[in-house]
Design a protein around this motif. Structure first.
Motif, PDB file in Angstrom:
ATOM      1  N   VAL A 258      39.261  29.037  32.357  1.00  0.00           N
ATOM      2  CA  VAL A 258      38.787  29.926  33.848  1.00  0.00           C
ATOM      3  C   VAL A 258      37.568  30.511  33.855  1.00  0.00           C
ATOM      4  CG1 VAL A 258      37.803  29.935  36.101  1.00  0.00           C
ATOM      5  CG2 VAL A 258      39.821  28.133  35.291  1.00  0.00           C
ATOM      6  N   ALA A 259      38.643  31.404  33.085  1.00  0.00           N
ATOM      7  CA  ALA A 259      38.842  33.088  33.277  1.00  0.00           C
ATOM      8  C   ALA A 259      37.926  33.467  31.902  1.00  0.00           C
ATOM      9  CB  ALA A 259      40.321  34.073  33.000  1.00  0.00           C
ATOM     10  N   ARG A 260      37.718  32.844  30.987  1.00  0.00           N
ATOM     11  CA  ARG A 260      36.517  32.793  30.104  1.00  0.00           C
ATOM     12  C   ARG A 260      35.566  31.983  30.332  1.00  0.00           C
ATOM     13  NH1 ARG A 260      41.360  31.627  26.766  1.00  0.00           N
ATOM     14  NH2 ARG A 260      40.854  29.796  26.417  1.00  0.00           N
ATOM     15  N   ARG A 261      35.765  30.762  30.914  1.00  0.00           N
ATOM     16  CA  ARG A 261      34.299  30.245  30.924  1.00  0.00           C
ATOM     17  C   ARG A 261      33.874  29.489  32.397  1.00  0.00           C
ATOM     18  NH1 ARG A 261      37.611  24.761  27.531  1.00  0.00           N
ATOM     19  NH2 ARG A 261      38.531  26.070  25.517  1.00  0.00           N
ATOM     20  N   MET A 262      33.859  29.696  33.527  1.00  0.00           N
ATOM     21  CA  MET A 262      33.234  29.709  34.736  1.00  0.00           C
ATOM     22  C   MET A 262      31.890  30.227  34.884  1.00  0.00           C
ATOM     23  SD  MET A 262      34.549  30.795  38.933  1.00  0.00           S
ATOM     24  CE  MET A 262      36.135  28.983  38.763  1.00  0.00           C
TER      25      MET A 262
ATOM     26  N   GLU B 229      42.496  33.431  49.855  1.00  0.00           N
ATOM     27  CA  GLU B 229      41.625  34.468  49.990  1.00  0.00           C
ATOM     28  C   GLU B 229      41.789  35.537  48.373  1.00  0.00           C
ATOM     29  OE1 GLU B 229      38.958  35.492  51.990  1.00  0.00           O
ATOM     30  OE2 GLU B 229      39.793  34.421  52.985  1.00  0.00           O
ATOM     31  N   ALA B 230      42.875  35.005  48.017  1.00  0.00           N
ATOM     32  CA  ALA B 230      43.951  36.067  46.803  1.00  0.00           C
ATOM     33  C   ALA B 230      42.883  35.581  45.594  1.00  0.00           C
ATOM     34  CB  ALA B 230      45.310  35.907  46.581  1.00  0.00           C
ATOM     35  N   ILE B 231      43.263  34.382  45.904  1.00  0.00           N
ATOM     36  CA  ILE B 231      42.318  33.403  44.464  1.00  0.00           C
ATOM     37  C   ILE B 231      41.365  33.323  45.262  1.00  0.00           C
ATOM     38  CG2 ILE B 231      41.524  31.428  43.818  1.00  0.00           C
ATOM     39  CD1 ILE B 231      44.558  29.979  44.981  1.00  0.00           C
TER      40      ILE B 231
ATOM     41  N   GLU C 132      36.666  38.840  40.221  1.00  0.00           N
ATOM     42  CA  GLU C 132      37.367  40.475  39.342  1.00  0.00           C
ATOM     43  C   GLU C 132      36.512  39.981  38.070  1.00  0.00           C
ATOM     44  OE1 GLU C 132      41.141  41.442  41.889  1.00  0.00           O
ATOM     45  OE2 GLU C 132      41.362  40.466  39.513  1.00  0.00           O
ATOM     46  N   ALA C 133      35.604  41.057  37.278  1.00  0.00           N
ATOM     47  CA  ALA C 133      35.787  40.904  36.289  1.00  0.00           C
ATOM     48  C   ALA C 133      36.968  40.621  35.419  1.00  0.00           C
ATOM     49  CB  ALA C 133      34.626  42.564  35.688  1.00  0.00           C
TER      50      ALA C 133
ATOM     51  N   PRO D 190      41.243  38.855  35.754  1.00  0.00           N
ATOM     52  CA  PRO D 190      43.054  39.073  34.069  1.00  0.00           C
ATOM     53  C   PRO D 190      44.082  38.349  35.369  1.00  0.00           C
ATOM     54  CG  PRO D 190      42.046  41.176  35.406  1.00  0.00           C
ATOM     55  CD  PRO D 190      40.886  40.170  35.615  1.00  0.00           C
ATOM     56  N   ARG D 191      43.813  39.000  36.647  1.00  0.00           N
ATOM     57  CA  ARG D 191      44.880  38.533  37.641  1.00  0.00           C
ATOM     58  C   ARG D 191      45.437  36.366  38.088  1.00  0.00           C
ATOM     59  NH1 ARG D 191      45.085  40.453  42.737  1.00  0.00           N
ATOM     60  NH2 ARG D 191      42.872  40.259  43.136  1.00  0.00           N
ATOM     61  N   LEU D 192      43.775  35.811  37.622  1.00  0.00           N
ATOM     62  CA  LEU D 192      43.779  34.495  37.917  1.00  0.00           C
ATOM     63  C   LEU D 192      44.907  33.693  37.882  1.00  0.00           C
ATOM     64  CD1 LEU D 192      42.052  32.781  39.827  1.00  0.00           C
ATOM     65  CD2 LEU D 192      40.722  31.965  37.164  1.00  0.00           C
TER      66      LEU D 192
END
Length: 240
Positions: free
Chosen positions: A106-110, A190-192, A198-199, A202-204
């Motif tokens: 998801v970090a790369r594709r969402m 909320e944290a998710i 975030e750009a 990275p934390r996802l």
């Protein structure tokens, strides 16, 4: 064929349609914890509650038996099927990894459209939480998790995740009976969302894994306690 000969089939179709609706309602009640594992299904009470005869109710119960949600014993009746804690632990362990892997993809594709859809769902979940609509909150919560995984743009991953989630859906409902965990889950979501915004996100992956682990821990704790209580009562009765 005469009209008279056709009437029983027409009535049967109405009965089957009614039984499908009853099955759907009972399935939701079981999956969302209104009918807990092991509870007896009082046919007379449900016939009165649904304003139906025993025939469509029993047709519905047969469907739920075939799905493994309900057990039937001759001369005893119907009960909600118990949960297998061992299988649940193993399923949750697998889901933790899938959540983290989905987060990496998801970090790369969402897409922006996918994020916007999740944002709308999240707001609906906030509204349900504020109004103490627990059932609505839980349903939307589940939908958000599936949307996040779907945003990984991997059909195989989405399919496996949906299948495993269907196995633990009923058990996850138990976690929402605890008000403290409900609030904790809300804060974790909320944290998710913050991680999704975030750009680069990275934390996802780690946040998704931790949320999955925390949910599993609470679900298993509640179920273990629930299963232990009847055993303790039986032991106490024997010791008298």
């Amino acid at each position: 064929m005469s009209v008279t000969q056709a009437l029983p089939k027409t009535a049967r179709l109405r009965t089957l349609g009614m039984s499908a609706e009853i099955a759907a309602r009972l399935r939701t009640m079981i999956q969302e914890g209104e009918l807990p594992p092991g509870v007896r299904i009082d046919e007379k009470a449900f016939c009165e509650a649904f304003d139906v005869s025993k025939t469509p109710l029993r047709e519905a119960l047969k469907v739920l038996v075939s799905e493994g949600l309900v057990l039937h014993r001759q001369y005893i009746g119907y009960r909600v099927a118990p949960l297998d804690l061992g299988e649940l632990r193993e399923t949750f362990e697998t889901l933790h990894g899938l959540e983290a892997h989905a987060g990496e993809l998801v970090a790369r594709r969402m897409s922006d459209a996918a994020l916007a859809k999740i944002e709308r769902k999240h707001q609906a979940m906030i509204d349900a939480h504020a109004a103490s609509r627990r059932t609505d909150y839980f349903r939307i919560n589940q939908e958000i998790h599936q949307l996040i995984v779907d945003s990984a743009d991997n059909a195989v991953l989405s399919g496996i995740y949906a299948t495993l989630m269907s196995k633990v859906h009923r058990a996850r409902g138990a976690a929402n009976t605890d008000m403290l965990r409900w609030q904790e889950s809300h804060e974790e979501h909320e944290a998710i969302m913050a991680a999704l915004r975030e750009a680069g996100r990275p934390r996802l992956p780690q946040i998704l894994r931790e949320h999955s682990e925390n949910t599993a821990k609470e679900v298993l704790r509640v179920l273990e306690q629930t299963l232990a209580e009847p055993a303790a009562r039986v032991a106490g009765a024997r010791g008298r």
